[in-house]
Design a protein around this motif. Structure first.
Motif, PDB file in Angstrom:
ATOM      1  N   CYS A 103       0.983  -1.112  -0.006  1.00  0.00           N
ATOM      2  CA  CYS A 103       0.083   0.072  -0.056  1.00  0.00           C
ATOM      3  C   CYS A 103       0.886   1.167  -0.046  1.00  0.00           C
ATOM      4  O   CYS A 103       1.678   1.316   1.017  1.00  0.00           O
ATOM      5  CB  CYS A 103      -0.862  -0.101   1.081  1.00  0.00           C
ATOM      6  SG  CYS A 103      -1.904   1.443   1.310  1.00  0.00           S
ATOM      7  N   ALA A 104       0.932   1.981  -1.196  1.00  0.00           N
ATOM      8  CA  ALA A 104       1.701   3.144  -1.281  1.00  0.00           C
ATOM      9  C   ALA A 104       1.056   4.213  -0.576  1.00  0.00           C
ATOM     10  O   ALA A 104      -0.220   4.483  -1.057  1.00  0.00           O
ATOM     11  CB  ALA A 104       2.015   3.321  -2.674  1.00  0.00           C
ATOM     12  N   VAL A 105       1.580   4.940   0.342  1.00  0.00           N
ATOM     13  CA  VAL A 105       0.845   6.201   1.144  1.00  0.00           C
ATOM     14  C   VAL A 105       1.599   7.603   0.448  1.00  0.00           C
ATOM     15  O   VAL A 105       2.849   7.643   0.269  1.00  0.00           O
ATOM     16  CB  VAL A 105       1.223   6.103   2.529  1.00  0.00           C
ATOM     17  CG1 VAL A 105       0.535   7.256   3.308  1.00  0.00           C
ATOM     18  CG2 VAL A 105       0.686   4.787   3.065  1.00  0.00           C
ATOM     19  N   SER A 106       0.508   8.514   0.005  1.00  0.00           N
ATOM     20  CA  SER A 106       1.156   9.499  -0.710  1.00  0.00           C
ATOM     21  C   SER A 106       0.228  10.781  -0.127  1.00  0.00           C
ATOM     22  O   SER A 106      -0.768  10.490   0.510  1.00  0.00           O
ATOM     23  CB  SER A 106       1.157   9.754  -1.912  1.00  0.00           C
ATOM     24  OG  SER A 106      -0.201   9.496  -2.748  1.00  0.00           O
ATOM     25  N   SER A 125       2.158   3.599  15.097  1.00  0.00           N
ATOM     26  CA  SER A 125       3.428   4.533  14.655  1.00  0.00           C
ATOM     27  C   SER A 125       4.451   3.861  15.195  1.00  0.00           C
ATOM     28  O   SER A 125       5.667   4.148  14.866  1.00  0.00           O
ATOM     29  CB  SER A 125       3.299   5.851  14.994  1.00  0.00           C
ATOM     30  OG  SER A 125       3.000   6.211  16.122  1.00  0.00           O
ATOM     31  N   GLY A 126       4.380   3.463  16.568  1.00  0.00           N
ATOM     32  CA  GLY A 126       5.749   2.651  17.375  1.00  0.00           C
ATOM     33  C   GLY A 126       5.870   1.465  16.843  1.00  0.00           C
ATOM     34  O   GLY A 126       6.915   0.723  17.255  1.00  0.00           O
ATOM     35  N   ARG A 136       5.419  -2.017   7.951  1.00  0.00           N
ATOM     36  CA  ARG A 136       5.731  -0.635   7.319  1.00  0.00           C
ATOM     37  C   ARG A 136       7.048  -0.292   6.988  1.00  0.00           C
ATOM     38  O   ARG A 136       7.846  -0.384   7.758  1.00  0.00           O
ATOM     39  CB  ARG A 136       4.804   0.411   8.156  1.00  0.00           C
ATOM     40  CG  ARG A 136       5.474   0.726   9.395  1.00  0.00           C
ATOM     41  CD  ARG A 136       4.579   1.398  10.397  1.00  0.00           C
ATOM     42  NE  ARG A 136       4.149   2.688   9.853  1.00  0.00           N
ATOM     43  CZ  ARG A 136       3.470   3.559  10.552  1.00  0.00           C
ATOM     44  NH1 ARG A 136       2.543   3.133  11.453  1.00  0.00           N
ATOM     45  NH2 ARG A 136       3.272   4.700   9.962  1.00  0.00           N
ATOM     46  N   ASP A 137       7.316   0.516   5.671  1.00  0.00           N
ATOM     47  CA  ASP A 137       8.666   1.160   5.538  1.00  0.00           C
ATOM     48  C   ASP A 137       8.462   2.482   5.743  1.00  0.00           C
ATOM     49  O   ASP A 137       7.903   2.980   4.550  1.00  0.00           O
ATOM     50  CB  ASP A 137       8.951   0.543   4.323  1.00  0.00           C
ATOM     51  CG  ASP A 137      10.665   0.915   3.978  1.00  0.00           C
ATOM     52  OD1 ASP A 137      11.064   2.111   4.277  1.00  0.00           O
ATOM     53  OD2 ASP A 137      11.190   0.104   3.123  1.00  0.00           O
ATOM     54  N   ASN A 138       8.730   3.351   6.506  1.00  0.00           N
ATOM     55  CA  ASN A 138       8.521   4.676   6.564  1.00  0.00           C
ATOM     56  C   ASN A 138       9.234   5.616   5.669  1.00  0.00           C
ATOM     57  O   ASN A 138       8.842   6.500   5.192  1.00  0.00           O
ATOM     58  CB  ASN A 138       8.795   5.227   8.079  1.00  0.00           C
ATOM     59  CG  ASN A 138       7.698   4.702   8.932  1.00  0.00           C
ATOM     60  OD1 ASN A 138       6.405   4.358   8.648  1.00  0.00           O
ATOM     61  ND2 ASN A 138       7.997   4.400  10.379  1.00  0.00           N
ATOM     62  N   THR A 173       5.384   2.970   2.491  1.00  0.00           N
ATOM     63  CA  THR A 173       4.741   1.986   1.944  1.00  0.00           C
ATOM     64  C   THR A 173       4.220   0.890   3.203  1.00  0.00           C
ATOM     65  O   THR A 173       5.065   0.817   4.095  1.00  0.00           O
ATOM     66  CB  THR A 173       5.562   1.228   1.101  1.00  0.00           C
ATOM     67  OG1 THR A 173       5.753   1.888   0.085  1.00  0.00           O
ATOM     68  CG2 THR A 173       4.746  -0.001   0.571  1.00  0.00           C
ATOM     69  N   LEU A 174       3.144   0.316   3.100  1.00  0.00           N
ATOM     70  CA  LEU A 174       2.591  -0.439   4.259  1.00  0.00           C
ATOM     71  C   LEU A 174       2.692  -1.869   3.299  1.00  0.00           C
ATOM     72  O   LEU A 174       2.516  -1.915   2.061  1.00  0.00           O
ATOM     73  CB  LEU A 174       1.144  -0.260   4.490  1.00  0.00           C
ATOM     74  CG  LEU A 174       0.277  -1.061   5.400  1.00  0.00           C
ATOM     75  CD1 LEU A 174       1.133  -1.124   6.977  1.00  0.00           C
ATOM     76  CD2 LEU A 174      -1.001  -0.842   5.647  1.00  0.00           C
ATOM     77  N   TYR A 175       2.937  -3.001   4.072  1.00  0.00           N
ATOM     78  CA  TYR A 175       2.740  -4.356   3.568  1.00  0.00           C
ATOM     79  C   TYR A 175       1.885  -5.252   4.177  1.00  0.00           C
ATOM     80  O   TYR A 175       1.910  -4.909   5.637  1.00  0.00           O
ATOM     81  CB  TYR A 175       4.368  -4.841   3.588  1.00  0.00           C
ATOM     82  CG  TYR A 175       5.293  -4.104   2.583  1.00  0.00           C
ATOM     83  CD1 TYR A 175       6.223  -3.043   3.388  1.00  0.00           C
ATOM     84  CD2 TYR A 175       5.076  -4.067   1.266  1.00  0.00           C
ATOM     85  CE1 TYR A 175       7.127  -2.431   2.509  1.00  0.00           C
ATOM     86  CE2 TYR A 175       6.247  -3.115   0.596  1.00  0.00           C
ATOM     87  CZ  TYR A 175       7.082  -2.342   1.181  1.00  0.00           C
ATOM     88  OH  TYR A 175       8.064  -1.784   0.588  1.00  0.00           O
ATOM     89  N   LEU A 176       1.654  -6.264   3.586  1.00  0.00           N
ATOM     90  CA  LEU A 176       0.902  -7.348   4.300  1.00  0.00           C
ATOM     91  C   LEU A 176       1.557  -8.638   3.446  1.00  0.00           C
ATOM     92  O   LEU A 176       1.065  -8.956   2.630  1.00  0.00           O
ATOM     93  CB  LEU A 176      -0.610  -7.427   4.242  1.00  0.00           C
ATOM     94  CG  LEU A 176      -1.230  -8.426   5.002  1.00  0.00           C
ATOM     95  CD1 LEU A 176      -1.019  -8.432   6.533  1.00  0.00           C
ATOM     96  CD2 LEU A 176      -2.756  -8.600   4.873  1.00  0.00           C
ATOM     97  N   GLN A 177       2.483  -9.380   4.256  1.00  0.00           N
ATOM     98  CA  GLN A 177       2.609 -10.621   3.847  1.00  0.00           C
ATOM     99  C   GLN A 177       1.740 -11.874   4.447  1.00  0.00           C
ATOM    100  O   GLN A 177       1.518 -11.867   5.352  1.00  0.00           O
ATOM    101  CB  GLN A 177       4.373 -11.046   4.249  1.00  0.00           C
ATOM    102  CG  GLN A 177       4.744 -12.413   3.892  1.00  0.00           C
ATOM    103  CD  GLN A 177       5.197 -12.429   2.517  1.00  0.00           C
ATOM    104  OE1 GLN A 177       5.463 -11.556   2.003  1.00  0.00           O
ATOM    105  NE2 GLN A 177       4.828 -13.513   1.972  1.00  0.00           N
ATOM    106  N   MET A 178       1.415 -12.546   3.262  1.00  0.00           N
ATOM    107  CA  MET A 178       0.216 -13.522   3.603  1.00  0.00           C
ATOM    108  C   MET A 178       0.780 -14.685   3.206  1.00  0.00           C
ATOM    109  O   MET A 178       1.078 -14.951   1.916  1.00  0.00           O
ATOM    110  CB  MET A 178      -0.955 -13.249   3.095  1.00  0.00           C
ATOM    111  CG  MET A 178      -1.457 -11.769   3.116  1.00  0.00           C
ATOM    112  SD  MET A 178      -3.146 -11.632   2.327  1.00  0.00           S
ATOM    113  CE  MET A 178      -2.551 -11.559   0.710  1.00  0.00           C
TER     114      MET A 178
END
Length: 122
Positions: free
Chosen positions: A22-25, A53-54, A71-73, A77-82
Motif C-alpha cells: 500500500c503506497a501512501v502519499s 506508529s511505534g 511498514r517502511d516509513n 509503504t505498508l505491507y501485508l505478507q500472507m
C-alpha cells in the motif's frame, strides 16, 4: 489529503503466499497508524491487522502466525505478507490510515484505499 494505493492482489492456490503493498502519499506527516481490512462477498468488512506508529501490531485471530504486517516509513509503504493462504482468505483487501497513534475501530480510520482482490482457489 492522503492517498492510499494497494497492489499485489492475485489468484493463488491454497497454501500459497502473496505480499500486498500500500503506497501512501499526500499529507503523510499526519499519518500514524496503518492497517489492513478485508471484505468478502456478502460479508462485512473486517480488520485483518494494524500497526501503530511505534510498530506495535494487532492481528485477527484467524491470520495470526500466517500474516505479517509491516511498514517502511522511508518508502511510505505498508505491507501485508500472507503465507499459508486458505480459501476463506478470499476477499478484497483494503489499506487504511489514521492520524492517531493506534486505531482499531473502523470509524477511526480516516483514509481508505480502493482495494486489491485476493482469490485463493485451486
Amino acid at each position: 489529503q492522503v492517498q492510499l494505493v494497494e497492489s499485489g492482489g492475485d489468484l493463488v492456490q491454497p497454501g500459497g503466499s502473496l505480499r500486498l503493498s500500500c503506497a501512501v502519499s499526500g499529507s503523510i506527516f499526519s499519518i500514524q497508524a496503518l492497517g489492513w481490512y478485508r471484505q468478502a462477498p456478502g460479508k462485512q468488512r473486517e480488520l485483518v491487522a494494524t500497526i501503530s506508529s511505534g510498530g506495535s501490531t494487532i492481528y485477527k485471530n484467524s491470520v495470526k502466525g500466517r500474516f505479517t504486517i509491516s511498514r517502511d516509513n522511508a518508502k511510505n509503504t505498508l505491507y501485508l505478507q500472507m503465507n499459508s493462504l486458505k480459501p476463506e482468505d478470499t476477499a478484497a483487501y483494503y489499506c487504511a490510515a489514521c492520524s492517531k497513534v493506534a486505531c482499531r475501530d473502523q470509524s477511526e480510520w480516516e483514509y481508505w484505499g480502493q482495494g486489491t482482490q485476493v482469490t485463493v482457489s485451486s
